[in-house]
Design an enzyme around this catalytic site. Structure first.
Site, PDB file in Angstrom:
ATOM      1  N   HIS A  14      34.882  50.965  -7.256  1.00 19.26           N
ATOM      2  CA  HIS A  14      36.016  50.044  -7.410  1.00 19.26           C
ATOM      3  C   HIS A  14      35.481  48.722  -7.961  1.00 19.26           C
ATOM      4  O   HIS A  14      35.084  47.834  -7.211  1.00 19.26           O
ATOM      5  CB  HIS A  14      36.706  49.861  -6.045  1.00 19.26           C
ATOM      6  CG  HIS A  14      37.951  49.046  -6.082  1.00 19.26           C
ATOM      7  ND1 HIS A  14      38.956  49.172  -5.135  1.00 19.26           N
ATOM      8  CD2 HIS A  14      38.377  48.076  -6.927  1.00 19.26           C
ATOM      9  CE1 HIS A  14      39.936  48.327  -5.405  1.00 19.26           C
ATOM     10  NE2 HIS A  14      39.599  47.634  -6.490  1.00 19.26           N
ATOM     11  N   HIS A  16      36.553  46.182 -11.356  1.00 16.58           N
ATOM     12  CA  HIS A  16      37.330  45.898 -12.570  1.00 16.58           C
ATOM     13  C   HIS A  16      36.392  45.212 -13.548  1.00 16.58           C
ATOM     14  O   HIS A  16      35.874  44.140 -13.240  1.00 16.58           O
ATOM     15  CB  HIS A  16      38.512  44.977 -12.257  1.00 16.58           C
ATOM     16  CG  HIS A  16      39.447  45.540 -11.222  1.00 16.58           C
ATOM     17  ND1 HIS A  16      40.620  46.169 -11.566  1.00 16.58           N
ATOM     18  CD2 HIS A  16      39.368  45.585  -9.866  1.00 16.58           C
ATOM     19  CE1 HIS A  16      41.238  46.565 -10.455  1.00 16.58           C
ATOM     20  NE2 HIS A  16      40.498  46.231  -9.407  1.00 16.58           N
ATOM     21  N   GLU A 197      46.689  47.104  -0.132  1.00 17.11           N
ATOM     22  CA  GLU A 197      45.838  45.898  -0.189  1.00 17.11           C
ATOM     23  C   GLU A 197      46.683  44.761   0.389  1.00 17.11           C
ATOM     24  O   GLU A 197      46.418  44.275   1.471  1.00 17.11           O
ATOM     25  CB  GLU A 197      45.418  45.619  -1.644  1.00 17.11           C
ATOM     26  CG  GLU A 197      44.605  44.339  -1.814  1.00 17.11           C
ATOM     27  CD  GLU A 197      44.311  43.980  -3.281  1.00 17.11           C
ATOM     28  OE1 GLU A 197      44.998  44.493  -4.186  1.00 17.11           O
ATOM     29  OE2 GLU A 197      43.381  43.155  -3.514  1.00 17.11           O
ATOM     30  N   ASP A 275      35.037  45.075  -6.384  1.00 19.31           N
ATOM     31  CA  ASP A 275      36.350  44.696  -6.929  1.00 19.31           C
ATOM     32  C   ASP A 275      36.216  43.798  -8.172  1.00 19.31           C
ATOM     33  O   ASP A 275      36.242  44.309  -9.286  1.00 19.31           O
ATOM     34  CB  ASP A 275      37.222  44.035  -5.851  1.00 19.31           C
ATOM     35  CG  ASP A 275      38.720  44.195  -6.098  1.00 19.31           C
ATOM     36  OD1 ASP A 275      39.096  44.922  -7.032  1.00 19.31           O
ATOM     37  OD2 ASP A 275      39.514  43.589  -5.347  1.00 19.31           O
TER      38      ASP A 275
HETATM   39  N1  ADE Z   1      43.127  43.616 -10.618  1.00 21.26           N
HETATM   40  C1  ADE Z   1      41.885  43.124 -10.468  1.00 21.26           C
HETATM   41  N2  ADE Z   1      41.586  43.009  -9.177  1.00 21.26           N
HETATM   42  C2  ADE Z   1      42.656  43.466  -8.484  1.00 21.26           C
HETATM   43  C3  ADE Z   1      42.951  43.624  -7.111  1.00 21.26           C
HETATM   44  N3  ADE Z   1      42.104  43.280  -6.153  1.00 21.26           N
HETATM   45  N4  ADE Z   1      44.170  44.097  -6.775  1.00 21.26           N
HETATM   46  C4  ADE Z   1      45.054  44.433  -7.720  1.00 21.26           C
HETATM   47  N5  ADE Z   1      44.814  44.304  -9.013  1.00 21.26           N
HETATM   48  C5  ADE Z   1      43.634  43.834  -9.401  1.00 21.26           C
HETATM   49 ZN    ZN Z   2      40.824  46.293  -7.378  1.00 22.39          ZN
END
Ligand code: ADE
Ligand code: ZN
Length: 334
Positions: A14, A16, A197, A275
């Protein structure tokens, strides 16, 4: 323990890629692309990284991504992450990218995926670091826009292992994307989704039942529903938990309040991930280490988290077995 975590062969599930863009590189790319950022310096930008919730982060994150124009920009961003991951002994990584963040600014899909993919190929050759790409749909946009993105991805299908769902969770439930995920399954993509989340436990159910996901990204709010926790334990549907992110975005007040250890003790397939490491103050090792300290994780807990990530990865059997072996050998040697 710090040394043990540093040397641990890790899998990240996970991350991005746009969230790995460090301020220094963002400024360098902005300068060469003649884009002016609304911050005078790297320090001033870093000071803006004080978030009150997911949306306050996303506003800055999309602004940061706006410096990316050319294939080389996407390459440089991805390569910087891969060098960092390699330095932290990440052996396999599954990377999210958000095509709509770029195509909506007029950047061709091809530019985005070519730059990212070229860096992934170089990391495989240079570091033996394996990887896959997961294409996320932005959930604040429409399902039709997601469908269009899936269409644009078709020529690059071999480079993408799965589809995902990210961006503003509350008010954008998984059910909004039921049809596009159905199409993606027909085209043989695997699926994941951010759920639980900031959004409720019901969004986790929806992601499992309506989107047929193989993993839940975050999922920490599952504990609000006992039956869901039982389902996650029995099915072993993995959760890609991002502890430092959850603190920065105020999902938990502080790391001692985080439910990662409870979820692990209940027998869920929990993993640790970064993340958006450039924004949340740490890459994967810092996430492991902060949890070890705040939650008094044992060595066995840490090994279990690393094993869970190997189990949860979208990997062919041979590579998965090789990673289990590497982990076992490392643990025995310590
Ligand atoms: N895009 C990048 N980080 C994110 C996250 N923690 N939750 C949702 N979308 C995202
Ligand atoms: Zn994320």
């Amino acid at each position: 323990m710090q040394e043990f975590i540093q040397g641990l062969p890790k899998v990240e599930l996970h991350i991005h890629i746009e969230g790995s863009l460090e301020p220094e590189l963002m400024f360098r790319i902005a300068e060469r692309n003649k884009i002016s950022l609304p911050y005078a310096s790297v320090d001033e930008l870093r000071q803006a990284y004080d978030f009150s919730n997911l949306q306050s982060f996303l506003d800055i994150y999309y602004q940061g991504a706006s410096v990316l124009l050319y294939e080389q920009d996407f390459y440089d961003m991805t390569w910087a992450y891969l060098e960092k991951a390699h330095a932290q002994n990440v052996r396999h990584t599954e990377i999210f990218f958000d095509p709509q963040t770029h195509t909506d600014r007029g950047i061709e899909f091809e530019i985005v995926i070519s730059g990212i993919h070229r860096a992934l190929t170089d990391a495989q050759q240079t570091f033996g670091l394996s990887s896959s790409l997961i294409m996320c749909f932005l959930r604040h946009l429409s399902e039709a826009a997601a469908q269009q993105t899936l269409d644009q991805a078709r020529p690059y299908k071999e480079k993408i292992i799965a589809v995902g769902l990210d961006s503003s969770e509350q008010g954008n439930p998984p059910e909004k994307f039921k049809n596009v995920f159905e199409t993606a399954h027909k085209e043989d993509y695997l699926a994941v989704a951010h759920a639980g989340e900031e959004g409720p436990a019901d969004y986790i159910y929806q992601a499992i039942e309506l989107l047929q996901v193989k993993r839940i990204d975050h999922g920490v709010r599952c504990m609000e529903d006992e039956a869901l926790v039982r389902l996650l334990r029995e099915s072993q549907i993995p959760l890609t938990v991002c502890p430092l992110s959850n603190i920065k975005l105020r999902v938990f007040d502080d790391l001692t309040q985080h439910n990662l250890k409870q979820l692990l003790d209940y027998g869920l397939c929990v993993t640790i991930n970064s993340d958006d490491p450039a924004y949340f103050g740490g890459y994967i090792s810092e996430n492991y280490l902060a949890c070890e300290q705040a939650l008094s994780l044992t060595k066995e807990d840490i090994v279990m988290l690393a094993k869970n990530a190997i189990k949860a990865a979208f990997l062919p059997d041979a590579r998965r077995e090789a990673l289990y072996l590497e982990l076992d050998q490392y643990v025995q040697s310590c």
